[in-house]
Write a protein that holds these residues in place. Structure first.
Motif, PDB file in Angstrom:
ATOM      1  N   PRO A 186     -13.134  -3.029  22.091  1.00  0.00           N
ATOM      2  CA  PRO A 186     -12.283  -2.650  20.968  1.00  0.00           C
ATOM      3  C   PRO A 186     -13.071  -2.640  19.658  1.00  0.00           C
ATOM      4  CG  PRO A 186     -11.789  -4.897  21.695  1.00  0.00           C
ATOM      5  CD  PRO A 186     -12.874  -4.382  22.593  1.00  0.00           C
ATOM      6  N   ILE A 187     -12.763  -1.705  18.793  1.00  0.00           N
ATOM      7  CA  ILE A 187     -13.306  -1.711  17.427  1.00  0.00           C
ATOM      8  C   ILE A 187     -12.096  -1.723  16.491  1.00  0.00           C
ATOM      9  CG2 ILE A 187     -14.668  -0.451  15.718  1.00  0.00           C
ATOM     10  CD1 ILE A 187     -16.431   0.537  17.912  1.00  0.00           C
ATOM     11  N   PRO A 188     -11.697  -2.917  16.047  1.00  0.00           N
ATOM     12  CA  PRO A 188     -10.503  -2.991  15.210  1.00  0.00           C
ATOM     13  C   PRO A 188     -10.705  -2.187  13.929  1.00  0.00           C
ATOM     14  CG  PRO A 188     -11.362  -5.187  15.760  1.00  0.00           C
ATOM     15  CD  PRO A 188     -12.378  -4.200  16.200  1.00  0.00           C
ATOM     16  N   ALA A 189      -9.707  -1.372  13.602  1.00  0.00           N
ATOM     17  CA  ALA A 189      -9.842  -0.513  12.411  1.00  0.00           C
ATOM     18  C   ALA A 189      -9.720  -1.347  11.151  1.00  0.00           C
ATOM     19  CB  ALA A 189      -8.757   0.549  12.439  1.00  0.00           C
ATOM     20  N   LEU A 190     -10.615  -1.095  10.194  1.00  0.00           N
ATOM     21  CA  LEU A 190     -10.421  -1.666   8.862  1.00  0.00           C
ATOM     22  C   LEU A 190      -9.339  -0.807   8.204  1.00  0.00           C
ATOM     23  CD1 LEU A 190     -14.142  -2.300   7.807  1.00  0.00           C
ATOM     24  CD2 LEU A 190     -12.460  -3.969   8.629  1.00  0.00           C
ATOM     25  N   ASP A 191      -8.325  -1.468   7.646  1.00  0.00           N
ATOM     26  CA  ASP A 191      -7.121  -0.782   7.190  1.00  0.00           C
ATOM     27  C   ASP A 191      -7.276  -0.328   5.731  1.00  0.00           C
ATOM     28  OD1 ASP A 191      -4.608   0.034   6.519  1.00  0.00           O
ATOM     29  OD2 ASP A 191      -3.606  -1.861   7.059  1.00  0.00           O
ATOM     30  N   THR A 192      -7.156   0.973   5.521  1.00  0.00           N
ATOM     31  CA  THR A 192      -7.317   1.504   4.149  1.00  0.00           C
ATOM     32  C   THR A 192      -6.241   0.942   3.213  1.00  0.00           C
ATOM     33  OG1 THR A 192      -6.077   3.470   4.822  1.00  0.00           O
ATOM     34  CG2 THR A 192      -8.471   3.661   4.784  1.00  0.00           C
ATOM     35  N   PHE A 249     -20.045  -0.944   8.395  1.00  0.00           N
ATOM     36  CA  PHE A 249     -18.868  -0.235   7.860  1.00  0.00           C
ATOM     37  C   PHE A 249     -18.329   0.742   8.896  1.00  0.00           C
ATOM     38  CE2 PHE A 249     -22.768   1.793   6.016  1.00  0.00           C
ATOM     39  CZ  PHE A 249     -22.691   3.053   6.601  1.00  0.00           C
ATOM     40  N   GLN A 250     -17.170   1.322   8.579  1.00  0.00           N
ATOM     41  CA  GLN A 250     -16.568   2.362   9.426  1.00  0.00           C
ATOM     42  C   GLN A 250     -16.409   3.621   8.602  1.00  0.00           C
ATOM     43  OE1 GLN A 250     -12.872   0.702  10.904  1.00  0.00           O
ATOM     44  NE2 GLN A 250     -13.942  -0.812  12.184  1.00  0.00           N
ATOM     45  N   VAL A 251     -16.958   4.722   9.079  1.00  0.00           N
ATOM     46  CA  VAL A 251     -16.801   5.997   8.366  1.00  0.00           C
ATOM     47  C   VAL A 251     -15.337   6.434   8.494  1.00  0.00           C
ATOM     48  CG1 VAL A 251     -17.464   8.433   8.317  1.00  0.00           C
ATOM     49  CG2 VAL A 251     -19.215   6.659   8.677  1.00  0.00           C
ATOM     50  N   LEU A 252     -14.734   6.764   7.354  1.00  0.00           N
ATOM     51  CA  LEU A 252     -13.330   7.224   7.351  1.00  0.00           C
ATOM     52  C   LEU A 252     -13.259   8.741   7.495  1.00  0.00           C
ATOM     53  CD1 LEU A 252     -11.969   5.086   4.376  1.00  0.00           C
ATOM     54  CD2 LEU A 252     -11.396   4.793   6.803  1.00  0.00           C
ATOM     55  N   ASP A 253     -14.014   9.420   6.650  1.00  0.00           N
ATOM     56  CA  ASP A 253     -13.972  10.881   6.696  1.00  0.00           C
ATOM     57  C   ASP A 253     -15.242  11.477   6.115  1.00  0.00           C
ATOM     58  OD1 ASP A 253     -13.414  10.640   3.822  1.00  0.00           O
ATOM     59  OD2 ASP A 253     -11.323  10.367   4.376  1.00  0.00           O
ATOM     60  N   ARG A 254     -15.468  12.737   6.476  1.00  0.00           N
ATOM     61  CA  ARG A 254     -16.600  13.501   5.950  1.00  0.00           C
ATOM     62  C   ARG A 254     -16.026  14.761   5.338  1.00  0.00           C
ATOM     63  NH1 ARG A 254     -21.546  11.726   9.234  1.00  0.00           N
ATOM     64  NH2 ARG A 254     -20.670  10.206  10.671  1.00  0.00           N
ATOM     65  N   SER A 281     -19.866  14.993   1.295  1.00  0.00           N
ATOM     66  CA  SER A 281     -19.439  13.652   0.906  1.00  0.00           C
ATOM     67  C   SER A 281     -18.910  12.903   2.122  1.00  0.00           C
ATOM     68  CB  SER A 281     -18.363  13.726  -0.184  1.00  0.00           C
ATOM     69  OG  SER A 281     -17.218  14.354   0.337  1.00  0.00           O
ATOM     70  N   VAL A 282     -19.018  11.609   2.046  1.00  0.00           N
ATOM     71  CA  VAL A 282     -18.585  10.730   3.135  1.00  0.00           C
ATOM     72  C   VAL A 282     -17.862   9.551   2.507  1.00  0.00           C
ATOM     73  CG1 VAL A 282     -19.413   9.088   4.889  1.00  0.00           C
ATOM     74  CG2 VAL A 282     -20.473  11.350   4.735  1.00  0.00           C
ATOM     75  N   ARG A 283     -16.757   9.131   3.120  1.00  0.00           N
ATOM     76  CA  ARG A 283     -16.120   7.881   2.703  1.00  0.00           C
ATOM     77  C   ARG A 283     -16.196   6.881   3.844  1.00  0.00           C
ATOM     78  NH1 ARG A 283     -10.526   7.302   0.842  1.00  0.00           N
ATOM     79  NH2 ARG A 283     -10.136   8.269   2.856  1.00  0.00           N
ATOM     80  N   PHE A 284     -16.559   5.646   3.472  1.00  0.00           N
ATOM     81  CA  PHE A 284     -16.489   4.600   4.487  1.00  0.00           C
ATOM     82  C   PHE A 284     -15.745   3.397   3.949  1.00  0.00           C
ATOM     83  CE2 PHE A 284     -20.959   3.465   2.925  1.00  0.00           C
ATOM     84  CZ  PHE A 284     -20.682   2.175   2.477  1.00  0.00           C
ATOM     85  N   ILE A 285     -15.325   2.543   4.893  1.00  0.00           N
ATOM     86  CA  ILE A 285     -14.603   1.327   4.516  1.00  0.00           C
ATOM     87  C   ILE A 285     -15.398   0.136   5.038  1.00  0.00           C
ATOM     88  CG2 ILE A 285     -13.118   1.439   6.604  1.00  0.00           C
ATOM     89  CD1 ILE A 285     -10.823   0.389   4.760  1.00  0.00           C
ATOM     90  N   VAL A 286     -15.441  -0.916   4.214  1.00  0.00           N
ATOM     91  CA  VAL A 286     -16.260  -2.081   4.576  1.00  0.00           C
ATOM     92  C   VAL A 286     -15.538  -3.346   4.128  1.00  0.00           C
ATOM     93  CG1 VAL A 286     -17.584  -1.932   2.393  1.00  0.00           C
ATOM     94  CG2 VAL A 286     -18.594  -3.102   4.366  1.00  0.00           C
ATOM     95  N   LYS A 287     -15.717  -4.400   4.908  1.00  0.00           N
ATOM     96  CA  LYS A 287     -15.159  -5.703   4.514  1.00  0.00           C
ATOM     97  C   LYS A 287     -16.303  -6.680   4.298  1.00  0.00           C
ATOM     98  CE  LYS A 287     -11.851  -9.250   5.543  1.00  0.00           C
ATOM     99  NZ  LYS A 287     -10.958  -9.930   6.457  1.00  0.00           N
ATOM    100  N   TYR A 288     -16.344  -7.278   3.099  1.00  0.00           N
ATOM    101  CA  TYR A 288     -17.388  -8.276   2.810  1.00  0.00           C
ATOM    102  C   TYR A 288     -16.862  -9.610   3.316  1.00  0.00           C
ATOM    103  CZ  TYR A 288     -17.995  -4.532  -0.653  1.00  0.00           C
ATOM    104  OH  TYR A 288     -18.075  -3.331  -1.288  1.00  0.00           O
TER     105      TYR A 288
END
Ligand code: C2O
Ligand code: CU
Ligand code: CU
Length: 490
Positions: A366-372, A429-434, A455-462
C-alpha cells in the motif's frame, strides 16, 4: 501469488485487476513514434568491448549487534582500468568505481564511518533516505580533506527501495561524481512481495575520456565547458556497474528484478528492450501499489526504477537494453547524435531449458495517499536556467519555510526550454499532477523530472527531522552553479 497467462495486460487492466496474470509480452502493443526508426540494432551506437555483467561488492557489515549495519567507506584517489588497456586516475570509494553497495533493512541502524582521503572536502549524501538533517551529508556538513565523520541513522519502516550515495560538496559535486564517487544503497523489507525473484543491480553512468585514458574535464574557457555548463556533463562512454556493454544472462522464461540507478551527472535514459515490454514495479522510494506494463521508462539523473524483465526469447537469443532518444536539450546545445539509440547492455538468453514463468503478485504494497485537504501551504518554485525563483544558491538564505509535521504542496514550474530533474532532500513526496493532469498512480519519489516549459505539483509531509534541507536540480552542473536552495523545516 497467481499463475500467469501468455497475455500481457493493459496498464489500466493491471491496475484494476484483483489478480494479475502478467506476462511481459513479447510484442509491444503501441510504440512511441520516435521508436519507428529503431528497426534494427545496426543503427544503435554501441561500444565494442564486451564483458560479463557483475555488480559492485556489498559493503561488509562489521557490527555484531542485531539490526545494525556498520560499514567503513573511504574516499581516496586511485588508478583503475575503466577502459581496456588504459589506467585512469579516479576518486574511488573503497578503491572501486562504482563504490561498494550498502545494503540494509527497514528498521536497521546504519553507521557509516567515512574517511575522506581526497585532497578536497567531500561528504557522503545518502540520496533519498529519510534521516536527521545533520546526517544528510549535504553541503552544510563538509568533511575536510583528511577528515573523518560517522554518519548514523535508523532506516524508517516502509522505506524499502533503491537509493544511492554520492558526494555533495557545494560547487564540486559534478567533478567528484565524474571522478568516480557513487554507489548503491539498497533498503530491503521483511515483507517484500517479490523477494523470491532473482535480483540484479544496474548502476548507469557515463563519462568522457582523453586519448590517454584520463577523465576529460574541458578547459574552463572552452566551448565544451560552456556546453557542459548548459547541458550538464555528458560522456560518450556508457557504463553499467562500471562496465561497457556487459552481457547479462537470463533463462528463457525467467523473470528478473532489476534495480536501476541513474548515477549520471545529467544524462537521461529512456530505457527499453526493443521487442518486449517491461513491468515497472517501483521508483525512487520503492515499490508501487501495482505493477505497470510499459514499453519504455524515462529515468532522469538520480532517479531509480525497479523493473521486472523476462527472458522472452528462445534459448541462445539476444536482446539489448537500450537508451532510446530523449530530447531534454535546448536546440543550440543539443548533441548532434541525441536521436541515436544507445546500447547499454546485452541480454543473452541462456541455452538452459526454458523455465516455467513465475507468478507476479498484483498487489505489491500500500502507498497511503497524502491528502491534499490536509495541506497547509503551497510553495511555488520557478526553475529557469541555473536559477531557482530567480536566485542562485546562498547557503545563508532560507528559501522555503516548512512547518514540522505539516503536509504541504510544492508547485514546480519550469519556464525554460530544457528539462530540470528536481530533487528534494530528506522527504519522499507524491506527485499529484503534471500540467494539471492527475498522476495515474501513486509512488514515493525524491526526484521528479520537469520537462521543458512544464509544471509538476507534488505533496510532501515533513513527518519529522527539523533542519535545513537542500532542494535542487540534479543536473550536477546546474546544482554546482547555484541551481540549489534551502528548505528549513521547524
Ligand atoms: Cu543526489 Cu542533493 O542529491
Ligand atoms: Cu539527495
Ligand atoms: Cu537543471
Amino acid at each position: 501469488m497467481f499463475n500467469v497467462t501468455r497475455n500481457g495486460l493493459s496498464v489500466s487492466g493491471v491496475q484494476r485487476a484483483a489478480m494479475l496474470t502478467v506476462m511481459l509480452s513479447a510484442t509491444p502493443r503501441s510504440i512511441a513514434p520516435a521508436l519507428h526508426n529503431v528497426s534494427s540494432t545496426a543503427s544503435v551506437a554501441t561500444e565494442t568491448v564486451a564483458s560479463s555483467f557483475s555488480s559492485p561488492a556489498v559493503l561488509k557489515n562489521i557490527s555484531s549487534l542485531p539490526r545494525t549495519v556498520e560499514v567503513t567507506i573511504t574516499a581516496a584517489p586511485a588508478r583503475l582500468g575503466l577502459l581496456p588497456g588504459k589506467p585512469t586516475d579516479v576518486y574511488a570509494y573503497n578503491g572501486t568505481v562504482p563504490g561498494p553497495t550498502l545494503e540494509a533493512r527497514e528498521g536497521d541502524h546504519v553507521i557509516i564511518h567515512f574517511q575522506n582521503n581526497l585532497p578536497e572536502p567531500s561528504t557522503i549524501h545518502c540520496h533519498g533516505i529519510h534521516l536527521p538533517a545533520d546526517m544528510d551529508g549535504s553541503p552544510f556538513g563538509l568533511v575536510p580533506a583528511g577528515g573523518h565523520f560517522d554518519y548514523s541513522f535508523t532506516i524508517k519502516a516502509g522505506t524499502a527501495g533503491t537509493y544511492w550515495y554520492h558526494p555533495h560538496p557545494d560547487l564540486r559535486s559534478e567533478y567528484q561524481v565524474a571522478k568516480g564517487l557513487y554507489g548503491a544503497l539498497i533498503v530491503r523489507a521483511d515483507d517484500d512481495p517479490i523477494a523470491s525473484i532473482p535480483e540484479k543491480l544496474l548502476i548507469l553512468s557515463d563519462n568522457r575520456f582523453l586519448p590517454d585514458g584520463s577523465i576529460d574535464f574541458p578547459d574552463s574557457n572552452s566551448v565544451q565547458a560552456e556546453v557542459d555548463e548548459e547541458n550538464g556533463r555528458e560522456g560518450n562512454v556508457l557504463f553499467v556497474n562500471g562496465k561497457v556493454m556487459p552481457t547479462l544472462t537470463i533463462r528463457s522464461g525467467e523473470v528478473q528484478r532489476w534495480r536501476v540507478i541513474n548515477a549520471s551527472a545529467s544524462r537521461v535514459y529512456r530505457l527499453a528492450i526493443p521487442g518486449q515490454t517491461l513491468l515497472h514495479v517501483g521508483s525512487d522510494g520503492g515499490l508501487f501499489e501495482h505493477p505497470v506494463e510499459v514499453n519504455d521508462i524515462l529515468v532522469a539523473s538520480s532517479e531509480r526504477v525497479e523493473l521486472l524483465v523476462r527472458g522472452t526469447g528462445p534459448p541462445g537469443s539476444q536482446a539489448q537494453l537500450q537508451a532510446l532518444p530523449y530530447d531534454r536539450y535546448m536546440p543550440q546545445t543539443r548533441p548532434a547524435d541525441w536521436n541515436v539509440p544507445r546500447a547499454l547492455l546485452s541480454l543473452s538468453v541462456s541455452n538452459a531449458t526454458p523455465i516455467a514463468p513465475v507468478s507476479i503478485p498484483t498487489v505489491l504494497r500500500p502507498i497511503p495517499a497524502l491528502d491534499t485537504n490536509t495541506a497547509t501551504a503551497t510553495h511555488v518554485v520557478v526553475l529557469s536556467q541555473g536559477l531557482i525563483n530567480g536566485e542562485v544558491m546562498d547557503m545563508h538564505r532560507v528559501d522555503v519555510n516548512g512547518k514540522l509535521g505539516a503536509t504541504e504542496i510544492w508547485q514546480l514550474e519550469n519556464i525554460v526550454g530544457m528539462d530540470h530533474p528536481f530533487h528534494l532532500h530528506g522527504f519522499q513526496f507524491q506527485v499529484l499532477d503534471r500540467n494539471g493532469v492527475p498522476e495515474r498512480y501513486r509512488s514515493w519519489k525524491d526526484v521528479v523530472n520537469i520537462p521543458k516549459h512544464e509544471s509538476v505539483r507534488f505533496i510532501v509531509k515533513y513527518s519529522d527531522f527539523p533542519g535545513k534541507w537542500m532542494f535542487h536540480c540534479h543536473i550536477l552542473a546546474h546544482e554546482d552553479h547555484g541551481m540549489m536552495a534551502v528548505l528549513e523545516v521547524k
